[in-house]
Design a protein around this motif. Structure first.
Motif, PDB file in Angstrom:
ATOM      1  N   HIS A 149      -7.084   2.595  -4.200  1.00 37.82           N
ATOM      2  CA  HIS A 149      -6.039   1.747  -4.755  1.00 37.82           C
ATOM      3  C   HIS A 149      -4.784   2.532  -5.092  1.00 37.82           C
ATOM      4  O   HIS A 149      -4.848   3.701  -5.433  1.00 37.82           O
ATOM      5  CB  HIS A 149      -6.553   1.045  -6.005  1.00 37.82           C
ATOM      6  N   LYS A 172      -4.874  -5.091   5.555  1.00 40.08           N
ATOM      7  CA  LYS A 172      -4.345  -3.785   5.187  1.00 40.08           C
ATOM      8  C   LYS A 172      -4.326  -2.838   6.384  1.00 40.08           C
ATOM      9  O   LYS A 172      -3.330  -2.171   6.657  1.00 40.08           O
ATOM     10  CB  LYS A 172      -5.222  -3.162   4.101  1.00 40.08           C
ATOM     11  N   GLU A 179      -4.462  -9.096  -4.601  1.00 39.05           N
ATOM     12  CA  GLU A 179      -5.564  -8.883  -3.670  1.00 39.05           C
ATOM     13  C   GLU A 179      -6.709  -9.863  -3.898  1.00 39.05           C
ATOM     14  O   GLU A 179      -7.272 -10.425  -2.967  1.00 39.05           O
ATOM     15  CB  GLU A 179      -6.068  -7.452  -3.820  1.00 39.05           C
ATOM     16  N   GLN A 199       0.852  -1.188   0.000  1.00 41.18           N
ATOM     17  CA  GLN A 199       0.000   0.000   0.000  1.00 41.18           C
ATOM     18  C   GLN A 199       0.886   1.236   0.000  1.00 41.18           C
ATOM     19  O   GLN A 199       1.550   1.526   0.987  1.00 41.18           O
ATOM     20  CB  GLN A 199      -0.927   0.023   1.223  1.00 41.18           C
ATOM     21  N   LYS A 232      -8.845   2.890   7.887  1.00 40.69           N
ATOM     22  CA  LYS A 232     -10.069   2.113   7.683  1.00 40.69           C
ATOM     23  C   LYS A 232     -10.852   2.607   6.461  1.00 40.69           C
ATOM     24  O   LYS A 232     -11.128   1.801   5.569  1.00 40.69           O
ATOM     25  CB  LYS A 232     -10.930   2.208   8.943  1.00 40.69           C
ATOM     26  N   PRO A 233     -11.199   3.901   6.372  1.00 40.16           N
ATOM     27  CA  PRO A 233     -11.892   4.314   5.147  1.00 40.16           C
ATOM     28  C   PRO A 233     -10.971   4.474   3.942  1.00 40.16           C
ATOM     29  O   PRO A 233     -11.358   4.177   2.827  1.00 40.16           O
ATOM     30  CB  PRO A 233     -12.511   5.668   5.530  1.00 40.16           C
ATOM     31  N   ARG A 253      -9.623   1.649   1.158  1.00 41.65           N
ATOM     32  CA  ARG A 253     -10.407   1.152   0.033  1.00 41.65           C
ATOM     33  C   ARG A 253      -9.851   1.667  -1.279  1.00 41.65           C
ATOM     34  O   ARG A 253     -10.122   1.117  -2.334  1.00 41.65           O
ATOM     35  CB  ARG A 253     -11.858   1.623   0.167  1.00 41.65           C
ATOM     36  N   GLU A 311     -11.457  -4.091 -11.365  1.00 40.81           N
ATOM     37  CA  GLU A 311     -10.581  -5.065 -10.742  1.00 40.81           C
ATOM     38  C   GLU A 311     -10.501  -6.286 -11.652  1.00 40.81           C
ATOM     39  O   GLU A 311     -11.512  -6.913 -11.945  1.00 40.81           O
ATOM     40  CB  GLU A 311     -11.130  -5.456  -9.380  1.00 40.81           C
ATOM     41  N   PRO A 324     -13.806   7.118  -5.508  1.00 46.15           N
ATOM     42  CA  PRO A 324     -12.388   6.837  -5.271  1.00 46.15           C
ATOM     43  C   PRO A 324     -11.446   7.206  -6.400  1.00 46.15           C
ATOM     44  O   PRO A 324     -10.245   7.203  -6.199  1.00 46.15           O
ATOM     45  CB  PRO A 324     -12.356   5.321  -5.069  1.00 46.15           C
ATOM     46  N   PRO A 332      -9.290  -6.225   3.782  1.00 42.76           N
ATOM     47  CA  PRO A 332      -9.314  -4.914   4.447  1.00 42.76           C
ATOM     48  C   PRO A 332      -8.667  -4.959   5.821  1.00 42.76           C
ATOM     49  O   PRO A 332      -7.954  -4.042   6.219  1.00 42.76           O
ATOM     50  CB  PRO A 332     -10.800  -4.594   4.556  1.00 42.76           C
TER      51      PRO A 332
END
Lengths: 440, 333
Positions: free
Chosen positions: A218, A309, A295, A65, A212-213, A216, B331, B321, A306
């Motif tokens: 990438h 991570k 993943e 990450q 946490k949020p 998500r 994905e 996002p 999750p």
């Protein structure tokens, strides 16, 4: 099958010997006056950089990450630990543990809220609520669910706040009773240790809440969001005097007790390396690494992606917070510009330099990094001091262009190598065609 | 569990909450405009627009390079700085006008950026992506500190002398200076040129193809290296022009001036959806407005404007996002 390592020393022993030797040699050299206090400080800074970079290596090197937010957690650790110890040294009587106890109690309160929210299975609750309200229009339903969310949040926060308040009284009373009873040196050590661990845990908690949020997102998007986090922290620090006067905002926080010493730094680095190594080669560590590799495949294998991570990110935050605490008490002065996002590239440069996903590489590279940055200061002749940051990027570029996978790639040395059992398994599956290296 | 009997009261509650929220929002906007008068509000909007146009020119460079080589080009903001400085010398030493100065800055930046691309990024094309990023950080440091040396630009703040006199017109109570006009005109002209190149020429088609799928584009006979060089060149030209415009608007230049506008512009590109030209412009305008409105209306606004900008970015990320106009990531297994 004959075990090759039976004939030679166990790797943990060689590694331990090297670590102890480094520690003893540096201590001796300094005690004899051969090593100047400048070099001694630089060594401590190198170890601090190594701690922070190790944390980022877990997040980026092992978990894949891309994070630019390490400096934010570093800043959180530095400022919160400095507040704790400064309060202790400034007010020898009265409210000398209020920051510490509030921080600890507050963290427990937040953890309890998170735990309770988790136990309540809120997501299920909301989907059932949505189903039950199916006859209403979509907007009406959304508003009602939002109202329920707000109510539940309020209740949870109220419970957490009450718990925090009660706990704070208890912790404060306990500390006030215990710490002054100790001899002064011991009290100082205990408090320093508590301050470091509490502030590092605080950084980890913030990392958890932020991660946490955000996790998500990438690849680069996560990196940019964490960069945003780092800048948010930086701006908060710039204006911190509006909230907490002691933090002094853009003028810089002064008179932090300088309690960090070589044994502290080295000891904490040692313990954290041991923890990191054992984590990486545990089943949790394999889960973390599998997320980096693929993943989707990891999820298919039943790994809670999750979760893996956010755990890696929180541990990375813990390491950064610890490094920050040590830094604050080494320099004795904190200024927001130390935690500028440009400085935030340092741990990233170190781990890429050393080889992503190599703990040995991180340790070596942080040493080399400090050597280059500080060595240039010594080497450059009078009148050429400005050239330091001209030559440093040239060296950086040269090294990056020549060794594109970092100094060590993914190789490890000594006890930091993967355990043999794991390597054999990997060799069978074809993941790593090289046989285990044996250090004679 | 069917809540049939509760339907009407629940509906009423929902509508009451909705009405209350709407009232609060409407009242908030009303107070915002009334706070210092409508003129003040629209003046702030205009200033935000001006800043947003400058950001847009920088952001386009970031977003195009990212679209083609997937690299966050941290050195871009220093190319912007070099643009400002080269026009400074042209204007103060040789008395050039604004248009030649902008063209000079663009040319200098093109040469510089293509040189950077050749030396620092091209050898790393097949290396892991992060090494190119580190390389970009290295180049950025080098440009900042090298130009800060005494015999290059020096480490001091320089006052930028505008090559024209500032004229302020009063339109409907709003003050519009010729600086704003120049910024908007130059930006719109360059943007039109860029859109023409990208959408109407063969090279632009090749650029679009490369950004969609570099491998397939190579197989179709597109010279990828040439396209990448061209992209860096175009990005640099826009950055050079932006450097001059920024220096005209905020006439204080030094070698670290690129960092903050560069970062904001980059964030704006991401906000709009990186790799997307319209997104970069939209994001930049939003970023400019957010910054100026924060400074104008939020208490302690000038101290916390970066914080607000980044909070907006994080919130947008949580909702969408990949940015406002970004394509959702698929994905692949």
């Amino acid at each position: 099958m004959s075990m090759p390592q039976a004939r030679c020393l166990p790797t943990w022993l060689t590694t331990l010997v090297v670590a102890v030797a480094v520690f003893v040699i540096v201590t001796m050299l300094y005690a004899r006056g051969i090593m100047t206090s400048y070099v001694y400080n630089v060594l401590q800074l190198a170890c601090i950089a190594a701690i922070s970079a190790l944390g980022l290596n877990l997040v980026y090197g092992f978990n894949g990450q891309f994070s630019l937010g390490q400096i934010g957690f570093y800043a959180i650790g530095a400022y919160s630990s400095a507040l704790i110890t400064k309060e202790f040294t400034t007010y020898w009587s009265g409210a000398q543990f209020s920051t510490l106890s509030w921080l600890q109690a507050g963290m427990i309160g937040v953890v309890v809220i998170l735990w309770a929210a988790n136990r309540l299975h809120l997501r299920q609750l909301f989907s059932r609520l949505n189903k039950a309200l199916a006859e209403l229009r979509r907007m009406e339903r959304t508003i009602l669910v939002a109202v329920v969310v707000v109510l539940i949040t309020l209740v949870l926060v109220a419970v957490g706040a009450a718990l925090t308040w009660v706990l704070q009284l208890g912790i404060s009373a306990l500390l006030t009773a215990l710490i002054p009873a100790l001899p002064a040196a011991a009290a100082q050590s205990v408090l320093f240790f508590l301050a470091l661990v509490t502030s590092a845990a605080f950084a980890a908690l913030v990392a958890y809440l932020v991660g946490k949020p955000l996790l998500r997102l990438h690849s680069d998007y996560f990196g940019i969001a964490t960069l945003g986090f780092a800048i948010v922290i930086y701006t908060i620090l710039q204006n911190s005097d509006m909230v907490i006067a002691t933090m002094k905002g853009a003028r810089g926080m002064v008179e932090i007790p300088m309690w960090t010493s070589w044994p502290w730094v080295f000891g904490i680095l040692f313990v954290l390396v041991v923890v990191m190594r054992n984590l990486v080669y545990s089943s949790h560590g394999r889960a973390i690494i599998s997320v980096r590799e693929d993943e989707v495949a990891a999820r298919q294998m039943g790994i809670n992606v999750p979760n893996a991570k956010v755990i890696a990110f929180a541990i990375g935050g813990f390491y950064a917070g610890m490094a920050g605490g040590l830094y604050a008490h080494l320099i004795g002065f904190l200024h927001p510009s130390t935690f500028d996002f440009v400085r935030g590239f340092d741990p990233l440069i170190i781990i890429v330099f050393g080889g992503l996903g190599s703990m040995t590489g991180t340790l070596v590279a942080s040493g080399l990094f400090s050597l280059i940055i500080e060595g240039l200061r010594v080497v450059l002749p009078q009148g050429f001091e400005d050239w330091r940051f001209v030559i440093y990027p040239i060296l950086l570029l040269a090294i990056i262009l020549l060794r594109q996978k970092g100094l060590l790639g993914t190789h490890e040395w000594g006890w930091l190598q993967p355990p043999h059992v794991l390597l054999r398994e990997v060799a069978v599956t074809g993941g790593n065609p090289q046989p285990p290296e044996v250090i004679p | 569990m069917r809540l049939t009997w509760l339907r009407t009261p629940l509906r009423i509650i929902a509508w009451m909450v909705y009405a209350a929220l709407s009232l609060v929002i409407v009242y908030g906007v009303y107070r915002l405009i009334q706070f210092k008068g409508a003129t003040y509000f629209f003046q702030a909007l205009l200033d935000g627009l001006r800043l947003g146009f400058v950001y847009a020119l920088i952001a386009l460079g970031y977003t195009m390079v990212y679209g083609i080589v997937r690299l966050i080009n941290f050195a871009h903001c220093d190319v912007f700085m070099v643009g400002a400085f080269s026009s400074y010398y042209a204007i103060t030493s040789y008395g050039w006008g604004i248009v030649p100065a902008i063209i000079l800055a663009m040319v200098v930046c093109i040469v510089l950026n293509i040189a950077i691309e050749r030396m620092a990024y091209k050898p790393l094309r097949n290396a892991p992506r992060i090494t190119a990023l580190i390389s970009a950080i290295g180049v950025s440091f080098f440009l900042e500190y090298f130009t800060a040396l005494r015999f290059v630009f020096g480490a001091d703040f320089l006052t930028y002398k505008r090559p024209f006199d500032v004229v302020v017109w009063n339109v409907l109570g709003l003050s519009i200076s010729n600086i704003t006009v120049i910024i908007v005109a130059v930006t719109l002209a360059l943007l039109a040129l860029l859109l023409y190149i990208i959408n109407r020429t063969k090279v632009g088609k090749a650029m679009r193809a490369t950004s969609q799928d570099a491998t397939a584009a190579r197989l179709m006979g597109i010279d990828i290296d040439r396209i990448i060089t061209l992209t860096f060149g175009i990005g640099a030209a826009l950055a050079g022009a932006a450097g001059v415009l920024y220096a005209i608007a905020f006439p204080q230049i030094w070698t670290f001036m690129g960092i903050m506008p560069g970062l904001k512009a980059f964030i704006a590109a991401v906000l709009g959806g990186i790799g997307n030209i319209a997104g970069a412009v939209l994001g930049s305008l939003l970023m400019g407005e957010i910054e100026v409105l924060t400074v104008s209306f939020v208490p302690f606004g000038s101290r916390i404007r970066d914080l607000v900008a980044f909070l907006v970015l994080i919130i947008v990320f949580l909702v969408k996002p990949t940015g406002i106009l970004g394509e959702p990531q698929v994905e692949k297994v």
